[in-house]
Scaffold this motif. Structure first.
Motif, short mmCIF file in Angstrom:
data_model
loop_
_atom_site.label_atom_id
_atom_site.label_comp_id
_atom_site.label_asym_id
_atom_site.label_seq_id
_atom_site.Cartn_x
_atom_site.Cartn_y
_atom_site.Cartn_z
N MET A 61 -16.04 -5.04 -38.89
CA MET A 61 -16.87 -4.19 -38.07
C MET A 61 -17.09 -4.87 -36.72
O MET A 61 -17.33 -6.06 -36.64
N ALA A 62 -16.97 -4.09 -35.68
CA ALA A 62 -17.13 -4.63 -34.33
C ALA A 62 -18.59 -4.98 -34.07
O ALA A 62 -19.50 -4.32 -34.54
N SER A 63 -18.77 -6.05 -33.32
CA SER A 63 -20.13 -6.47 -33.01
C SER A 63 -20.74 -5.55 -31.96
O SER A 63 -20.05 -4.81 -31.27
N THR A 64 -22.04 -5.62 -31.84
CA THR A 64 -22.75 -4.80 -30.86
C THR A 64 -22.29 -5.13 -29.46
O THR A 64 -22.14 -4.24 -28.63
N ARG A 65 -22.06 -6.39 -29.19
CA ARG A 65 -21.62 -6.81 -27.86
C ARG A 65 -20.28 -6.19 -27.51
O ARG A 65 -20.08 -5.67 -26.42
N SER A 66 -19.31 -6.24 -28.43
CA SER A 66 -17.99 -5.68 -28.14
C SER A 66 -18.05 -4.15 -28.05
O SER A 66 -17.32 -3.56 -27.25
N ARG A 123 -20.60 -2.45 -26.91
CA ARG A 123 -21.17 -2.21 -25.58
C ARG A 123 -20.13 -2.41 -24.49
O ARG A 123 -20.03 -1.61 -23.56
N LEU A 124 -19.36 -3.47 -24.62
CA LEU A 124 -18.31 -3.75 -23.64
C LEU A 124 -17.26 -2.64 -23.64
O LEU A 124 -16.81 -2.19 -22.58
N ASN A 125 -16.86 -2.17 -24.82
CA ASN A 125 -15.91 -1.07 -24.92
C ASN A 125 -16.43 0.17 -24.21
O ASN A 125 -15.68 0.84 -23.49
#
Length: 116
Positions: A1-6, A8-10
């Motif tokens: 699962m993608a992190s919240t930071r990634s 947001r960056l996406n």
């Protein structure tokens, strides 16, 4: 699962790419083009940008070809706008999600019409 930071960056990258593409003057990009989603690699060196064009298959191929050729310009603009040192290399690909959803809607509509 993608992190919240990634995630947001996406979303930030997606928003800025939409803005950059809308400001490009190339007539081959004047079709109804939509950036569906962006998936960056964990090390942020590469990103896959899913594009949907509703004007037809040939328009979609041409738009993706133009975007892949102008990725250097898009990377430079993205670096300036997001204030990041290195922006990922982009690979623009066709997204079939909208066409698939339309096909499912047509099937459901036909089933409902047959029932009446």
């Amino acid at each position: 699962m993608a992190s919240t930071r990634s995630e947001r960056l996406n979303e930030d990258i997606k928003r800025e790419i939409i803005s950059i593409i809308s400001q490009m003057k190339d007539p081959r990009l004047q079709c109804f083009l939509t950036v569906m989603r962006v998936e960056t690699a964990p090390d942020l060196t590469n990103a896959k940008v899913y594009i949907s064009v509703l004007d037809g298959e040939e328009q979609c191929k041409e738009a993706i070809k133009v975007l892949n050729k102008s990725q250097g310009f898009i990377r430079g603009e993205l670096s300036k706008r997001l204030h990041i040192k290195r922006s990922p290399e982009f690979n623009f690909v066709k997204d079939d999600g909208a066409a698939y959803a339309q096909r499912i809607n047509d099937i459901i509509r036909n089933i409902n019409n047959d029932d009446k």
